[in-house]
Design an enzyme around this catalytic site. Structure first.
Site, mmCIF file in Angstrom:
data_model
loop_
_atom_site.group_PDB
_atom_site.id
_atom_site.type_symbol
_atom_site.label_atom_id
_atom_site.label_comp_id
_atom_site.label_asym_id
_atom_site.label_seq_id
_atom_site.Cartn_x
_atom_site.Cartn_y
_atom_site.Cartn_z
ATOM 1 N N LYS A 79 0.831 -1.215 0.000
ATOM 2 C CA LYS A 79 0.000 0.000 0.000
ATOM 3 C C LYS A 79 0.864 1.262 0.000
ATOM 4 O O LYS A 79 0.603 2.188 -0.759
ATOM 5 C CB LYS A 79 -0.946 0.016 1.215
ATOM 6 C CG LYS A 79 -1.920 -1.147 1.258
ATOM 7 C CD LYS A 79 -2.928 -1.009 2.387
ATOM 8 C CE LYS A 79 -2.346 -1.102 3.771
ATOM 9 N NZ LYS A 79 -1.808 -2.438 4.138
ATOM 10 N N ARG A 103 -10.125 0.424 8.439
ATOM 11 C CA ARG A 103 -9.751 -0.950 8.775
ATOM 12 C C ARG A 103 -10.874 -1.698 9.485
ATOM 13 O O ARG A 103 -10.702 -2.870 9.831
ATOM 14 C CB ARG A 103 -8.523 -0.933 9.684
ATOM 15 C CG ARG A 103 -7.188 -1.156 8.949
ATOM 16 C CD ARG A 103 -6.080 -0.960 9.967
ATOM 17 N NE ARG A 103 -4.859 -1.643 9.677
ATOM 18 C CZ ARG A 103 -3.767 -1.059 9.181
ATOM 19 N NH1 ARG A 103 -3.809 0.207 8.810
ATOM 20 N NH2 ARG A 103 -2.663 -1.742 9.030
ATOM 21 N N ARG A 144 11.257 -6.247 5.028
ATOM 22 C CA ARG A 144 11.107 -4.808 5.267
ATOM 23 C C ARG A 144 11.678 -4.412 6.629
ATOM 24 O O ARG A 144 12.193 -3.300 6.783
ATOM 25 C CB ARG A 144 9.614 -4.421 5.184
ATOM 26 C CG ARG A 144 9.358 -2.932 5.291
ATOM 27 C CD ARG A 144 7.935 -2.551 4.960
ATOM 28 N NE ARG A 144 7.010 -2.805 6.055
ATOM 29 C CZ ARG A 144 5.694 -2.591 5.996
ATOM 30 N NH1 ARG A 144 5.150 -2.137 4.886
ATOM 31 N NH2 ARG A 144 4.920 -2.841 7.017
ATOM 32 N N ARG A 167 10.860 -0.932 11.973
ATOM 33 C CA ARG A 167 9.569 -1.100 12.648
ATOM 34 C C ARG A 167 9.555 -2.373 13.480
ATOM 35 O O ARG A 167 9.747 -3.465 12.951
ATOM 36 C CB ARG A 167 8.433 -1.146 11.608
ATOM 37 C CG ARG A 167 8.024 0.208 11.100
ATOM 38 C CD ARG A 167 6.953 0.111 10.031
ATOM 39 N NE ARG A 167 5.744 -0.568 10.481
ATOM 40 C CZ ARG A 167 4.630 -0.617 9.768
ATOM 41 N NH1 ARG A 167 4.577 -0.030 8.581
ATOM 42 N NH2 ARG A 167 3.575 -1.248 10.220
ATOM 43 N N ARG A 185 -1.029 -9.471 13.123
ATOM 44 C CA ARG A 185 -1.519 -8.411 12.217
ATOM 45 C C ARG A 185 -2.299 -9.030 11.060
ATOM 46 O O ARG A 185 -3.328 -8.482 10.642
ATOM 47 C CB ARG A 185 -0.349 -7.571 11.697
ATOM 48 C CG ARG A 185 0.224 -6.641 12.766
ATOM 49 C CD ARG A 185 1.610 -6.149 12.414
ATOM 50 N NE ARG A 185 1.622 -5.260 11.262
ATOM 51 C CZ ARG A 185 2.724 -4.985 10.555
ATOM 52 N NH1 ARG A 185 3.875 -5.545 10.856
ATOM 53 N NH2 ARG A 185 2.651 -4.159 9.537
HETATM 54 P P1 AMP Z 1 0.304 0.248 8.974
HETATM 55 O O1 AMP Z 1 1.410 1.246 8.907
HETATM 56 O O2 AMP Z 1 -0.845 0.588 8.101
HETATM 57 O O3 AMP Z 1 0.809 -1.165 8.776
HETATM 58 O O4 AMP Z 1 -0.258 0.302 10.464
HETATM 59 C C1 AMP Z 1 0.558 -0.025 11.579
HETATM 60 C C2 AMP Z 1 -0.301 -0.172 12.830
HETATM 61 O O5 AMP Z 1 -0.959 1.075 13.113
HETATM 62 C C3 AMP Z 1 -1.436 -1.189 12.732
HETATM 63 O O6 AMP Z 1 -0.990 -2.517 13.014
HETATM 64 C C4 AMP Z 1 -2.390 -0.663 13.805
HETATM 65 O O7 AMP Z 1 -1.920 -0.986 15.100
HETATM 66 C C5 AMP Z 1 -2.258 0.848 13.632
HETATM 67 N N1 AMP Z 1 -3.246 1.370 12.649
HETATM 68 C C6 AMP Z 1 -2.973 1.936 11.444
HETATM 69 N N2 AMP Z 1 -4.106 2.297 10.800
HETATM 70 C C7 AMP Z 1 -5.126 1.932 11.626
HETATM 71 C C8 AMP Z 1 -6.542 2.009 11.529
HETATM 72 N N3 AMP Z 1 -7.153 2.517 10.440
HETATM 73 N N4 AMP Z 1 -7.287 1.528 12.575
HETATM 74 C C9 AMP Z 1 -6.685 1.021 13.666
HETATM 75 N N5 AMP Z 1 -5.364 0.894 13.815
HETATM 76 C C10 AMP Z 1 -4.569 1.342 12.810
#
Ligand code: AMP
Length: 191
Positions: free
Chosen positions: A14, A89, A128, A134, A146
């Protein structure tokens, strides 16, 4: 306005693909994960709260996430359109996004859902971790959590947009360029 939801499990590409779409269509990129990480880095209250969930691979509660996303959209009145990356999400987040955009007399144009087999996702995320720094990419148990959270809580959001006839499934495997081409084609079909 052109408002795109770029959807998919963790490691689907993404973030990478968002970069391609922003320059092609002049969109404002809103990535909720990036915004949470920025808050963590800066030691804000929001960051402290979000980190407790992110470290375990759980979702940050809807109420907090929706409030933050609304504020980010409000900050960009000049936007010609948005690319929502990692949001919504959950179904309540999808409903909140629809309501927010409706209040601005606009709506989601399409949801592009990247599809990648689970084994490839795990490999991509571990790779990654070597460069992203991260913590949630470096631990296989967190990665698996996740992916499980995606399957249980996030994947249903596809049906939400499918009911509005806005869902396009995109093969997320192969070269970065070939995936970008598929995304451009799907977007151009909606214009
Ligand atoms: P990402 O960078 O999109 O992989 O998001 C990393 C982490 O941020 C996720 O595993 C969640 O803990 C949190 N997070 C990101 N976007 C959301 C969302 N829309 N709703 C809830 N938690 C989120």
């Amino acid at each position: 306005m052109l408002n795109i939801v770029l959807f998919g499990p963790p490691g689907a590409g993404k973030g990478t693909q968002s970069e391609m779409l922003i320059s092609q269509y002049q969109l404002v990129h809103l990535a909720t994960g990036d915004i949470f990480r920025y808050n963590i880095k800066n030691g804000t209250e929001l960051g402290k709260l979000a980190q407790q969930y992110m470290d375990k691979g759980q979702l940050v509660p809807d109420e907090v996430t929706i409030k933050m996303l609304n504020a980010e959209v409000e900050k960009r009145p000049e936007a010609k359109g948005f690319i929502f990356d990692g949001f919504p999400r959950t179904n309540p987040q999808a409903e909140a996004l629809d309501a927010l955009l409706a209040s601005k007399n606009t709506s989601i144009t399409c949801m592009l859902a990247l599809e990648v087999p689970e084994e490839e996702l795990k490999m991509r995320l571990l790779k990654r971790a070597e460069v992203s720094g991260r913590a949630d990419d470096a631990n296989i148990e967190v990665i698996e959590n996740r992916i499980a959270v995606y399957n249980n809580e996030t994947a249903p959001v596809k049906s939400y947009f499918d009911k509005q006839d806005k869902l396009s499934l995109i093969d997320g495997t192969g070269s970065i360029e070939s995936i970008t081409e598929r995304l451009f084609k799907a977007i151009d079909a909606k214009l």
